[in-house]
Design an enzyme around this catalytic site. Structure first.
Site: not given
Length: 333
Positions: A38, A75, A97, A161, A194, A215, A235, A237-238, A246, A277
């Site tokens: 993107r 964060e 952000w 989030y 659950r 993400c 989903r 990840g950089d 993370n 990457i």
């Protein structure tokens, strides 16, 4: 314990924690597929990668480069407050952000400064433009902090989030506090399958409702033998810039939830869909891989008498964090 036994134990700790991340970096460099993305930057990518971190053997904050733990703390506490406006982060000198709301502002009719199209890439390639970008970003941050109306309009990231964790909107018009609910369920039904918190609401992933679709979209807790483990499904990840944050953030979250529920910590398991990457991070990754791992730090949380929602940044500290120097890299926006 003999010196050799101590060294073997130290190596084992490193291998079960930081080595898992470094092995992923090596794997992607060797086997990753070239893919567009993107941002227009380009990536080396692999699909479906999992790492495991034993939280009883040290806090998994990377030592092969310095990772700013204060940003991770602020964060995560921002998420736990249910906040979605960067004003809280800026008050705590956290800028991670900024690019997404800044992009919304410079693409709006209210913006009258120099053209900021593709500012992420252009600021890396053009020194004069980089100075313009820094000037506009500083003005943006000042207005967020000083002007409440401007902050409400351009500082809010939408249904990201904090909103989904603490104030999920149901189809019946009710709201669900997923964090409070999962804490209750861990305490009352620890064997439940659950124990899940989701950030992925299909209604809220469009650009007009969220600046960036989540993400890290779902995490699940698991209780056994008095220990709390957490698995995250991410989903996208950089690997160089995002994933180290993370790992530490969800390790910290697991510690906080375990404290709240009177449990010890078990594992953090990190499952990634598209682990990539960016092509302009490859040299930085190689530099990091050339460095030797160091012992992991330990985490201290002083929350006596406080709930997880009352913890402040200064209540969370690290002991023994001695990393290699920071490695700079651009953010792809």
């Amino acid at each position: 314990m003999s010196r050799n036994s101590f060294r073997e134990n130290e190596v084992s700790v490193l291998e079960t924690n930081e080595k898992a991340y470094l092995d992923m970096c090596r794997y992607i460099l060797e086997h990753g597929a070239h893919k567009g993305d993107r941002t227009g930057t380009g990536t080396l990518s692999t699909f479906g990668y999992q790492m495991r971190f034993d939280l009883s053997k040290g806090f998994p904050l990377l030592t092969t480069k310095q990772v700013p733990f204060r940003l991770i703390k602020s964060e995560l506490l921002w998420f736990l407050k249910g906040d979605t406006n960067i004003r809280y982060l800026l008050k705590h000198n956290n800028n991670i952000w900024n690019e997404w709301p800044f992009k919304q502002w410079v693409e709006s009719d209210d913006y009258t400064g120099p053209d900021m199209t593709n500012f992420g890439l252009r600021s890396q390639q053009d020194d004069d433009f980089h100075e313009q970008y820094k000037e506009q970003m500083n003005r943006f941050k000042e207005r967020i902090l000083e002007d409440g109306t401007f902050a409400d309009t351009y500082g809010d990231l939408g249904n990201v989030y904090g909103k989904q964790w603490r104030n999920w909107e149901s189809s019946q018009g009710h709201t669900i506090d997923q964090i409070k609910q999962v804490i209750h369920d861990i305490k009352t039904s620890p064997d439940s399958r659950r124990l899940i918190v989701s950030a992925w609401n299909p209604e809220d992933i469009t650009p007009d409702r969220a600046a960036l679709p989540p993400c890290h979209i779902l995490f699940q807790f698991y209780v056994v033998n008095g220990k709390l483990s957490c698995q995250l499904y991410q989903r996208s990840g950089d690997v160089f810039l995002g994933i180290p944050f993370n790992i530490a953030s969800y390790a910290l979250l697991t510690h906080l939830i375990a404290e709240e529920c009177g449990l010890e910590v078990g594992e953090f398991i990190h499952t990634i869909g598209d682990a990539h990457i960016y092509t302009n991070h490859i040299e930085q990754i190689k530099t990091q891989l050339s460095r030797e791992m160091r012992p992991l730090p330990s985490l201290k949380i002083e929350k006596e008498g406080k709930s997880i929602f009352d913890v402040e940044i200064e209540d969370i500290t690290l002991d023994g964090y001695d990393p290699h120097p920071r490695i700079k890299a651009p953010v792809a926006v």
